[in-house]
Enzyme design. Sequence first.
Site: not given
Length: 810
Positions: A482, A406
Site C-alpha cells: 500500500e 494492517e
Amino acid sequence: MLQACNTRYSESIPDQNFNKDWLFQKEAPEEAKSIDFDDADWRSLNLPHDWAIEGPFDKKYNARTGGLPVHGVAWYRKHFTIENKYSEKQISIEFDGAMNNAKVWLNGEFVGERPYGYIGFELDLTKHIKFGEKNVIAVQLSPEDLAARWYSGAGIYRNVRLKINNSIHIPQYGTYVTTPKINKTKAEVNIETKIVSAAKSSEEVVLKTIILNSKGIQVVENLKKITIHKNWEVVENVGLTVENPDLWDLNNPVLYTAKSSILINKKIVDEYETKFGIREIEFDKDKGFLLNGNQVELNGVCMHHDQGPLGTAINYRAKQRQMEIMQSMGVNALRTSHNPPSPEILQVCDELGIVVIAEAFDEWKLGKVKNGYNKFFDEWHEKDLRDMIKRDRNHPSVIMWSIGNEILEQSRKDGWKVAKQLNDICHDEDITRPTTVGFNYYPAPFKNKLAEYVDIVGMNYWPENYNEILEANPDMIIYGSETSSLTSSRGVYHLPIEFTEKHETNHVSSYDVIVGPPWAYPPDVEFDAQEKCPKSLGEFMWTGFDYIGEPTPYGGRDNSTHGYWNDDWPSRSSYFAPVDLCGFPKDRYYLYQSQWTTESMVHVLPHWNWEGKEGETIPVYSYTNCEEVELFVNGKSYGKKVKGKDFTMIPAEYHDYKKGMYKSKYRLSWNVPYQPGSLKVVAYNKGKQVVTKEIKTAGKPAKISLVADRTEIDADGNDLSFITVRVEDKDGNMCPEANNLVNFKIEGQGVLAAVGSGDQTSLESFQVPKRKVFNGMCLVVLKSLETTGEIKLIAKSELLKEAQIVISTK
C-alpha cells in the site's frame, strides 16, 4: 448393491438465476421469517441490491462509512414454487455475498447464517422444501454501526442462485485445477473433482472431463469409471495434457474451460464448468515476480468494492469499466482491499490480464472498529478463509493470498501464532500460491516474527526502508502493498502551492503536492524507492478509484480510531485516488500513466481559466513518458524541460522525511504569467515531436455535451452505459469551473441506474435524474431493460443548449 439402471436421475439442470422478484422491508418484525407473514405492502425489487446507496446522506450517519445508512435491520423475502418432479433432487441456495450478519429461513425453518458480508455461502434447503406448493425464503440482515472503516453497503448486494441437483453431483467449489508442468509444446493439467452423494444406494458413474480452448473447441478428454457409495463424498484426480498450450499472460489473457460431467447409464446427471488459465508464476528474491518466466513489475492499485454512485450492488460492466480505466493508466495488478472479492471482479481480471492479490481480512482478533470482523474471527475465520481460497483458486489472475491488512497483532509478541495458523490454512487449500500480509508497523512485524510466517512481505507506507529490510533479511521477498495515499479533488487547484493539509472548500489541490495523513507521500517518492530497490516486486498504490467513505484528510484520523469522522461534514467520500468516484481521471492519473505506460503521452495542468489573475505567476506542470517537453502559452515557447534532468520541487512530509521540499525527477514544471488563451505542451523523443496536448481558456457555459462509453449495450436488464456530461462553451471547450444543475429525462428501453459528479462533498442523491456538474463534468449511468430497442437520454440546464444521446439495446 449397484444400481444397473435408475430413472431417478434426470438430465443435469443448470443453476437458476434467483435474483428476480424479491420483497424488501427495513425494520420489519421478527415474524417476517414465517411463511404466512403478510408482506403484501413490501417493496418489490430485483437483486443485487444495496439499500444504503439509496440514502439519504445525513450527518447522523458516519462520514467514515459515507454518511449513508449502512446499518440497521432489514428483511428480504421471496415466494417461489418447485415442481413435484424435482421431489427427489437436492435443492440449495447460493449467495455470493450478503451485507451483513445474514440469517436465512425457509418456510419458517432456520436453515443457516453467515456473519461475514464479503464471503459467499450455500445453504441446503432440501429438508424444508414443499414441492409443488408455495415456499418462502426469508433473509434477515443486520449490519451494525461502527462495523467498517469504509462504505460497506448493505443488503443482498451480490448474485443469488438456486441449485437443483441430482443426489449425485459436483458441489459448490467442486474443482481444483492446477498446471504443474508447462513448456512450449505441452502443459500438464491436473483437475481434482469432488463428487458428493445423497443417494440411498451405490452407483456406477463415469466422470467425463474435457478441456475446451478459448474458441470452444475440445482439445482433450478423459473418461474415468467410479463407484459412488451412498451418502458419500470422494475427490477424483484427473491428469490431462494440452498440446501447444496458449499461455495466459498480461497481454494474452486466454482462458480454457474444464467441463466435468457425471454420467449414469450414458446420461449426464451433473455438469460443472471451470474457467482456468494455463500459466506459470514464480517469486524470486532477486528477480521478483515472474509470469511464464518473464519478469513483471507490479504496477498495482488497491481497490475497495464499491462502484461509486452505483454503490456495492454488483454489476459486471461496472467492474469491467473500472478495471479498463485502471489498465489505461498502466495498471497490471489489483489488491482486493481489504476483503474477499466478488466473483465478477476476478472474472474481469482473468479476461483483461490483470493479476490479483485476493485479501481475506482487515482484522484478526484485535478490532479496529467496535463491531468489526474481530467479533466473528474465532468462530468463522477458518471457514471464511478456506471458502475464499476454494472459490478463487482456479482464477489465473490470482497470484497471492493476503491473510490480513494492517492487523493490530503486529505489535503483539504472540501475533505470529495467528499468522502461522492462517498461513497454514492457505497452504493446505492451495499449494500453488504464496501468502502475504500488508504490514504498516515497522519494525514490529519483524521483531515479533509475523513476517517469518508469510511467504511474501508487504509493506504499507515504508518506501525508504525496502533496502534496509532486505539487508537484514536477505532471503525475504518484499513489495509495497500500500503506497502513497496522496489526496486530491478533480479539477481543483489551490494557489499558492503550500503544505496546508485542509482548505476551506473541503477539497484538496490537484497539483498533487498536499500530503494528507502523516503516513502519506507523493507518488514520486514511491517511484524513486522502487527504482532504488530493484528486488521489490512493485507497488500497490492507495487507491485506484475514489471510494465512498473515509474522507481523509477531512474528518479522517487513523486506521484504528473508533467513532464518527464527521468533523468536516459534508466531506463523505475519499480523496485518495488518481480517478474520481465517477471514473473521471484526475491529473495524478497521468502522473502514473507517465511511469507505467510506453505509448507516448503528455499531460499539462492546471486548467487555463484564471480570470482576475492576469499577469500573475501560475505554476504549470507536465507529466510525460517522453524524453522532453516544451511549453507554449499563446504560441510563445517557455522552453524545453528534460525528464530526469530538470526537477520540480514539491512539498512533502512523511515518516522520517521532515517537512521540506522534495526534489522530483518525474514532473516537469514552469512558472508563467497568466494570460487567457492557449496552454500547450509538445513532447519529443530524439528531438522529434511525438505527442501534444492543449488546453484553451473556456468562455461562458453555453451547451451540454453527452459522450457514452458504449452506444450499444445488451438488453439483459443488467448492462450499463456510462455517459459523461460536460458543460462547454460555444466552441466546445469544457468550462472547468462550471457547477450548473443538469436535469435528465430517460425514454425508451432503459432506466436510470445512477448519477454522480466526483464531488466528495456533494449530498445530492445518486438516484434522482438531476445533478450539479463538478468542475464542468458529471456522470449518468443508464441500465437496459430486457427488451430490445433504444434508450434516449435528454439533458437540460437553464441557459444552456440541451443535448440528447441514443443508446441501442440489443
